[in-house]
Scaffold this active site. Structure first.
Site, mmCIF file in Angstrom:
data_model
loop_
_atom_site.group_PDB
_atom_site.id
_atom_site.type_symbol
_atom_site.label_atom_id
_atom_site.label_comp_id
_atom_site.label_asym_id
_atom_site.label_seq_id
_atom_site.Cartn_x
_atom_site.Cartn_y
_atom_site.Cartn_z
ATOM 1 N N LYS A 1 -17.581 32.064 -74.108
ATOM 2 C CA LYS A 1 -16.194 32.546 -74.192
ATOM 3 C C LYS A 1 -15.329 31.610 -75.049
ATOM 4 O O LYS A 1 -14.580 32.044 -75.929
ATOM 5 C CB LYS A 1 -15.608 32.644 -72.780
ATOM 6 C CG LYS A 1 -14.122 32.878 -72.729
ATOM 7 C CD LYS A 1 -13.768 34.256 -73.226
ATOM 8 C CE LYS A 1 -12.278 34.409 -73.432
ATOM 9 N NZ LYS A 1 -11.917 35.741 -73.864
ATOM 10 N N CYS B 1 -4.719 32.921 -75.669
ATOM 11 C CA CYS B 1 -6.179 32.728 -75.708
ATOM 12 C C CYS B 1 -6.583 31.864 -76.880
ATOM 13 O O CYS B 1 -7.079 30.752 -76.716
ATOM 14 C CB CYS B 1 -6.863 34.081 -75.796
ATOM 15 S SG CYS B 1 -6.254 35.233 -74.566
HETATM 16 N N1 SAJ Z 1 -4.133 36.265 -86.238
HETATM 17 C C1 SAJ Z 1 -3.897 35.865 -87.542
HETATM 18 N N2 SAJ Z 1 -4.764 36.285 -88.503
HETATM 19 C C2 SAJ Z 1 -5.835 37.083 -88.227
HETATM 20 C C3 SAJ Z 1 -6.070 37.468 -86.893
HETATM 21 C C4 SAJ Z 1 -5.193 37.041 -85.923
HETATM 22 O O1 SAJ Z 1 -2.941 35.143 -87.833
HETATM 23 O O2 SAJ Z 1 -6.567 37.444 -89.163
HETATM 24 C C5 SAJ Z 1 -3.215 35.799 -85.181
HETATM 25 C C6 SAJ Z 1 -2.504 36.930 -84.459
HETATM 26 O O3 SAJ Z 1 -1.365 37.358 -85.170
HETATM 27 C C7 SAJ Z 1 -2.168 36.281 -83.137
HETATM 28 C C8 SAJ Z 1 -3.369 35.362 -82.907
HETATM 29 O O4 SAJ Z 1 -3.971 35.177 -84.167
HETATM 30 O O5 SAJ Z 1 -0.992 35.493 -83.245
HETATM 31 C C9 SAJ Z 1 -4.399 35.893 -81.933
HETATM 32 O O6 SAJ Z 1 -4.586 37.276 -82.114
HETATM 33 P P1 SAJ Z 1 -6.033 37.973 -82.054
HETATM 34 O O7 SAJ Z 1 -5.843 39.425 -82.296
HETATM 35 O O8 SAJ Z 1 -6.980 37.278 -82.953
HETATM 36 O O9 SAJ Z 1 -6.568 37.652 -80.596
HETATM 37 P P2 SAJ Z 1 -5.964 37.818 -79.117
HETATM 38 O O10 SAJ Z 1 -5.417 36.500 -78.698
HETATM 39 O O11 SAJ Z 1 -5.109 39.007 -78.974
HETATM 40 O O12 SAJ Z 1 -7.335 38.120 -78.318
HETATM 41 C C10 SAJ Z 1 -8.414 37.203 -78.445
HETATM 42 C C11 SAJ Z 1 -9.680 38.004 -78.765
HETATM 43 N N3 SAJ Z 1 -10.750 37.087 -79.124
HETATM 44 C C12 SAJ Z 1 -11.474 37.242 -80.262
HETATM 45 O O13 SAJ Z 1 -11.241 38.100 -81.062
HETATM 46 C C13 SAJ Z 1 -12.586 36.264 -80.486
HETATM 47 C C14 SAJ Z 1 -10.073 38.859 -77.565
HETATM 48 O O14 SAJ Z 1 -11.310 39.516 -77.792
HETATM 49 C C15 SAJ Z 1 -10.174 37.977 -76.312
HETATM 50 O O15 SAJ Z 1 -10.511 38.760 -75.167
HETATM 51 C C16 SAJ Z 1 -8.832 37.329 -76.073
HETATM 52 O O16 SAJ Z 1 -8.541 36.504 -77.216
HETATM 53 C C17 SAJ Z 1 -8.901 36.502 -74.808
HETATM 54 O O17 SAJ Z 1 -8.358 36.949 -73.787
HETATM 55 O O18 SAJ Z 1 -9.545 35.440 -74.809
#
Ligand code: SAJ
Length: 432
Positions: free
Chosen positions: A215, A269
């Site tokens: 995780k 996360c």
């Molecule tokens: N972000 C960027 N650029 C990107 C992707 C995301 O700047 O290309 C930013 C987003 O805007 C946000 C942050 O990263 O601020 C996180 O967003 P996210 O969509 O990547 O992830 P979370 O936090 O919504 O959910 C993540 C997910 N983990 C992965 O994709 C590995 C989700 O599957 C998990 O269940 C969740 O964390 C968790 O609960 O751990």
């Protein structure tokens, strides 16, 4: 095996993961009790409503509550399966705090009986599930816990991390593969039988320690890759090149897949979990730590760039588009957009107009700043400067002719056709 309708499940923690999980299990016909320490959450759920915004969750919860499959309470009751989904925050020094997990396990211990299954879903440092086992052994010496003696255990204990993406939680709860780590293989098999009741994705069994590290690894992987994109965006600013175009072009290579830069990384996360790995083994995690620092430093960089643009145009009203930590959700936790917008609000006061379709009022971080919440149409009519902080669909759909005359700092790259002003570059500043 107990039939779905005879199965009793307790979900401890009715937050972003616990409530959707409880509702999905209740939909199978099982009797689910959601336990939470907050009376208002318990009351909301019992009235068939939800306290969090998530696609289709309201309809699902009202249905299972009306059918009597889901109830909420502040008091735990005996059950066959206990799912722990409580927060695991970190302290100022990034040390993980598993206090809520241990508190939940203590509560479960009061009603635990032979044959029960205890599953931890909270993101946790490696070894936490074993700590839960040790705590249950201490609190319930009458029950044989797994992995302690050669004898077969009375209860099963496993770790199965949630992996769902906010905005797609109900779909991903069912379709995503699950990693199920047992304290012993028998524990893993017991937990597997539970997840097979509602998960369509593959369920893969392993040890609790491997599942815990898996995780943390998933979110650290994403953080490191976003840090690469954020670093590139700064280099591209220095080089006066459009980073979005470079990424689009580089991603045409069959083995390159660069993520998107933004104003930083938010949510509860990705901005948190990598620290659990760093804290556990600081000497061997320079890359993961630096990625965290690069992503945190991107917030200050975005503030500096936006402030330079605002200072260069005295008196011109400014629209900050978005406060959520990512697109199309109402979650402002650890949001870089909120940090940027509130800092600009405190520096520039009533020149700042915030547009956030998911907010009814400005969060407390704006108190005393003089900034106001407005809608996108008013912002287009009144603001000469636009700072794009979140890629909400509503903002993406603004056509070029409505913003052609605006000064735009687009941290998300949602308006690739917008003529970009020349950036002011600053040297990379890493925290810590
Ligand atoms: N972000 C960027 N650029 C990107 C992707 C995301 O700047 O290309 C930013 C987003 O805007 C946000 C942050 O990263 O601020 C996180 O967003 P996210 O969509 O990547 O992830 P979370 O936090 O919504 O959910 C993540 C997910 N983990 C992965 O994709 C590995 C989700 O599957 C998990 O269940 C969740 O964390 C968790 O609960 O751990």
């Amino acid at each position: 095996m107990i039939s779905d309708s005879e199965l009793n499940v307790v979900v401890v923690g009715l937050g972003y993961i616990g409530l959707p999980t409880a509702a999905i299990i209740a939909r199978t016909g099982a009797k689910v009790l959601g336990v939470d320490v907050t009376q208002s959450i318990v009351d909301t759920v019992n009235s068939g409503k939800v306290h969090i915004e998530e696609v289709d969750l309201d309809g699902l919860v009202s249905g299972v509550v009306a059918r009597g499959s889901l109830r909420a309470s502040m008091q735990i009751e005996p059950a066959d399966v206990f799912v722990i989904a409580v927060p695991t925050p970190f302290a100022d020094n990034h040390a993980p705090n598993i206090g809520y997990v241990l508190q939940a396990a203590t509560t479960v211990a009061t009603v635990l009986k032979a044959g029960d299954v205890v599953i931890l879903e909270s993101t946790s440092p490696v070894g936490t599930t074993e700590k839960v086992r040790d705590l249950l052994a201490q609190l319930r010496p009458d029950l044989k816990v797994p992995g302690k003696t050669g004898e077969s255990a009375d209860i099963a204990i496993a770790y199965c991390p949630e992996r769902v993406l906010p905005g797609r939680i109900l779909v991903e709860l069912i379709d995503n593969d699950r990693v199920i780590g047992g304290i012993t293989p028998r524990c893993a098999r017991k937990a597997l039988a539970f997840y097979r009741r509602f998960v369509r994705g593959a369920c893969v069994t392993t040890t609790s320690r491997a599942a815990e590290m898996t995780k943390l690894t998933e979110n650290a992987f994403r953080d490191v890759n976003i840090a690469f994109a954020n670093e590139l965006s700064r280099v591209a600013d220095t080089m006066e090149v459009d980073v979005w175009e470079v990424i689009r072009l580089a991603n045409r290579h069959p083995r390159v897949n660069i993520l998107s830069p933004g104003p930083g990384v938010g949510g509860h996360c990705i901005a948190v979990d990598p620290w659990f790995l760093v804290h556990a083994d600081r000497a061997n995690t320079p890359l993961i730590r630096t990625a965290r620092e690069v992503n945190d430093a991107k917030v200050d960089y975005a503030i500096d760039r936006a402030a330079a643009m605002i200072e260069a145009h005295p008196g011109m009203p400014v629209a900050c588009l978005g406060l959520a930590f990512k697109a199309n959700i109402d979650d402002f936790r650890e949001s870089p957009a909120l940090k940027v917008a509130s800092e600009l609000a405190h520096r520039f006061g009533d020149r700042i107009h915030v547009v956030e379709p998911y907010a009814r009022s400005l969060p407390g971080a704006f108190d005393g700043s003089g900034a106001t919440l407005t809608d996108i149409d008013t912002a287009i009519e009144t603001c000469g400067i636009m700072i794009v902080l979140v890629d909400h669909d509503m903002f993406k759909s603004v056509p070029l002719d409505e913003r052609i005359d605006k000064l735009v700092y687009d941290t998300r790259g949602i308006w690739p056709d917008q003529p970009q002003p020349k950036p002011r570059t600053e040297p990379l500043r890493l925290a810590g």
